[in-house]
Write a protein that holds these residues in place. Structure first.
Motif, PDB file in Angstrom:
ATOM      1  N   TYR A   1       0.671 -13.817  -1.042  1.00 39.96           N
ATOM      2  CA  TYR A   1       2.073 -13.527  -1.341  1.00 39.96           C
ATOM      3  C   TYR A   1       2.192 -12.781  -2.671  1.00 39.96           C
ATOM      4  O   TYR A   1       1.571 -13.144  -3.658  1.00 39.96           O
ATOM      5  CB  TYR A   1       2.887 -14.832  -1.406  1.00 39.96           C
ATOM      6  N   TRP A   2       3.018 -11.748  -2.676  1.00 37.14           N
ATOM      7  CA  TRP A   2       3.302 -10.949  -3.864  1.00 37.14           C
ATOM      8  C   TRP A   2       4.792 -11.036  -4.160  1.00 37.14           C
ATOM      9  O   TRP A   2       5.616 -10.965  -3.255  1.00 37.14           O
ATOM     10  CB  TRP A   2       2.881  -9.498  -3.650  1.00 37.14           C
ATOM     11  N   TYR A   3       5.140 -11.192  -5.424  1.00 39.76           N
ATOM     12  CA  TYR A   3       6.547 -11.308  -5.822  1.00 39.76           C
ATOM     13  C   TYR A   3       6.932 -10.133  -6.720  1.00 39.76           C
ATOM     14  O   TYR A   3       6.089  -9.341  -7.152  1.00 39.76           O
ATOM     15  CB  TYR A   3       6.819 -12.653  -6.498  1.00 39.76           C
ATOM     16  N   ASN A   4       8.235 -10.011  -6.999  1.00 42.94           N
ATOM     17  CA  ASN A   4       8.732  -8.833  -7.711  1.00 42.94           C
ATOM     18  C   ASN A   4       9.131  -9.148  -9.160  1.00 42.94           C
ATOM     19  O   ASN A   4       9.066 -10.297  -9.598  1.00 42.94           O
ATOM     20  CB  ASN A   4       9.892  -8.201  -6.930  1.00 42.94           C
ATOM     21  N   GLN A   5       9.549  -8.104  -9.867  1.00 45.67           N
ATOM     22  CA  GLN A   5       9.914  -8.239 -11.280  1.00 45.67           C
ATOM     23  C   GLN A   5      11.143  -9.126 -11.464  1.00 45.67           C
ATOM     24  O   GLN A   5      11.205  -9.915 -12.415  1.00 45.67           O
ATOM     25  CB  GLN A   5      10.165  -6.867 -11.907  1.00 45.67           C
ATOM     26  N   LYS A   6      12.104  -9.040 -10.565  1.00 45.41           N
ATOM     27  CA  LYS A   6      13.272  -9.912 -10.675  1.00 45.41           C
ATOM     28  C   LYS A   6      12.850 -11.378 -10.618  1.00 45.41           C
ATOM     29  O   LYS A   6      13.341 -12.200 -11.396  1.00 45.41           O
ATOM     30  CB  LYS A   6      14.266  -9.631  -9.538  1.00 45.41           C
ATOM     31  N   GLN A   7      11.942 -11.687  -9.701  1.00 48.28           N
ATOM     32  CA  GLN A   7      11.462 -13.065  -9.591  1.00 48.28           C
ATOM     33  C   GLN A   7      10.667 -13.462 -10.830  1.00 48.28           C
ATOM     34  O   GLN A   7      10.776 -14.594 -11.302  1.00 48.28           O
ATOM     35  CB  GLN A   7      10.623 -13.236  -8.327  1.00 48.28           C
ATOM     36  N   ALA A   8       9.877 -12.548 -11.367  1.00 51.35           N
ATOM     37  CA  ALA A   8       9.120 -12.832 -12.596  1.00 51.35           C
ATOM     38  C   ALA A   8      10.080 -13.155 -13.738  1.00 51.35           C
ATOM     39  O   ALA A   8       9.865 -14.121 -14.483  1.00 51.35           O
ATOM     40  CB  ALA A   8       8.234 -11.649 -12.959  1.00 51.35           C
TER      41      ALA A   8
ATOM     42  N   MET B   1       0.831  -1.205   0.000  1.00 51.65           N
ATOM     43  CA  MET B   1       0.000   0.000   0.000  1.00 51.65           C
ATOM     44  C   MET B   1       0.865   1.255   0.000  1.00 51.65           C
ATOM     45  O   MET B   1       0.573   2.209  -0.699  1.00 51.65           O
ATOM     46  CB  MET B   1      -0.935   0.005   1.215  1.00 51.65           C
ATOM     47  N   GLU B   2       1.950   1.259   0.767  1.00 54.12           N
ATOM     48  CA  GLU B   2       2.840   2.409   0.800  1.00 54.12           C
ATOM     49  C   GLU B   2       3.505   2.614  -0.553  1.00 54.12           C
ATOM     50  O   GLU B   2       3.690   3.732  -0.996  1.00 54.12           O
ATOM     51  CB  GLU B   2       3.903   2.217   1.885  1.00 54.12           C
ATOM     52  N   GLN B   3       3.850   1.506  -1.236  1.00 54.69           N
ATOM     53  CA  GLN B   3       4.514   1.619  -2.520  1.00 54.69           C
ATOM     54  C   GLN B   3       3.580   2.148  -3.594  1.00 54.69           C
ATOM     55  O   GLN B   3       4.037   2.708  -4.578  1.00 54.69           O
ATOM     56  CB  GLN B   3       5.097   0.272  -2.936  1.00 54.69           C
ATOM     57  N   LYS B   4       2.279   2.002  -3.412  1.00 51.48           N
ATOM     58  CA  LYS B   4       1.333   2.542  -4.382  1.00 51.48           C
ATOM     59  C   LYS B   4       1.480   4.057  -4.494  1.00 51.48           C
ATOM     60  O   LYS B   4       1.218   4.635  -5.525  1.00 51.48           O
ATOM     61  CB  LYS B   4      -0.102   2.173  -3.999  1.00 51.48           C
ATOM     62  N   LYS B   5       1.905   4.690  -3.428  1.00 53.49           N
ATOM     63  CA  LYS B   5       2.058   6.137  -3.407  1.00 53.49           C
ATOM     64  C   LYS B   5       3.357   6.575  -4.059  1.00 53.49           C
ATOM     65  O   LYS B   5       3.549   7.747  -4.317  1.00 53.49           O
ATOM     66  CB  LYS B   5       2.034   6.643  -1.957  1.00 53.49           C
ATOM     67  N   HIS B   6       4.277   5.634  -4.285  1.00 60.51           N
ATOM     68  CA  HIS B   6       5.602   5.956  -4.773  1.00 60.51           C
ATOM     69  C   HIS B   6       5.915   5.156  -6.027  1.00 60.51           C
ATOM     70  O   HIS B   6       5.158   4.284  -6.431  1.00 60.51           O
ATOM     71  CB  HIS B   6       6.646   5.653  -3.688  1.00 60.51           C
ATOM     72  N   SER B   7       7.060   5.423  -6.576  1.00 58.72           N
ATOM     73  CA  SER B   7       7.528   4.687  -7.737  1.00 58.72           C
ATOM     74  C   SER B   7       7.970   3.283  -7.332  1.00 58.72           C
ATOM     75  O   SER B   7       8.482   3.062  -6.246  1.00 58.72           O
ATOM     76  CB  SER B   7       8.699   5.439  -8.363  1.00 58.72           C
ATOM     77  N   PHE B   8       7.748   2.332  -8.210  1.00 54.79           N
ATOM     78  CA  PHE B   8       8.159   0.956  -7.980  1.00 54.79           C
ATOM     79  C   PHE B   8       9.567   0.741  -8.512  1.00 54.79           C
ATOM     80  O   PHE B   8      10.076   1.544  -9.293  1.00 54.79           O
ATOM     81  CB  PHE B   8       7.209  -0.012  -8.693  1.00 54.79           C
ATOM     82  N   ASN B   9      10.170  -0.389  -8.142  1.00 57.03           N
ATOM     83  CA  ASN B   9      11.440  -0.805  -8.719  1.00 57.03           C
ATOM     84  C   ASN B   9      11.417  -2.323  -8.899  1.00 57.03           C
ATOM     85  O   ASN B   9      10.408  -2.968  -8.626  1.00 57.03           O
ATOM     86  CB  ASN B   9      12.631  -0.337  -7.867  1.00 57.03           C
TER      87      ASN B   9
END
Length: 170
Positions: A61-68, A7-15
């Protein structure tokens, strides 16, 4: 915990390390691999991807782009199928996946198209999805990534495969 971080990351840019994809997306691939490539060792794929069996079975569980990216790399290598992202997604509605069960509740593909934003957000917070009706049985689906999200070509192919599978099913 992780939901608050999301939720906090929704307010900011992702990486590349931001948890933006729900594990249900990988479950679609795993179902497909288990059905079509029974000799592929799922545990080795998960180890390479840095995802545990516990995380695979935790729909929170949510995963990231590196894992994708790592997941795609290893499944292409293990299956030899460079089109696996599209192929797996086409089979979505024939799987036992929760997404499939959810989508079957819609009356027709038009209803799915017009609610694509709501549906899409259940699998990814790294992009926004929308659709416009352009004519009888013609819809334009638009996907816009969030700032900082750098998706790969296979992810676009996966979305195309999912839409093809949904429309073919109905």
């Amino acid at each position: 915990s992780s939901l608050i971080r999301i939720m906090e990351q929704k307010k900011h840019s992702f990486n590349q390390d931001s948890p933006i994809y729900n594990i249900r997306l990988l479950r679609i691939y795993i179902d497909y691999i288990e059905s079509n490539y029974p000799n592929v060792n799922i545990d080795k794929i998960l180890n390479f991807t840095v995802i545990s069996r516990l995380q695979l079975n935790d729909f929170g569980y949510w995963y990231n782009q590196k894992q994708a990216n790592r997941f795609h790399e290893i499944i292409v290598r293990k299956t030899g199928n460079r089109n696996i992202a599209k192929d797996a997604a086409r089979q979505l509605l024939t799987s036992q996946n929760l997404f499939a069960q959810y989508l079957m509740g819609f009356k027709n593909p038009g209803a799915v198209s017009l609610r694509i934003g709501e549906i899409y957000s259940k699998g990814s917070i790294g992009a926004k999805a929308s659709a416009k009706k352009k004519g009888k049985n013609i819809y334009e689906v638009i996907i816009k990534t969030e700032p900082g999200v750098k998706e790969e070509y296979f992810q676009c192919q996966n979305r195309i495969g999912a839409l093809e599978g949904i429309f073919h099913f109905f």
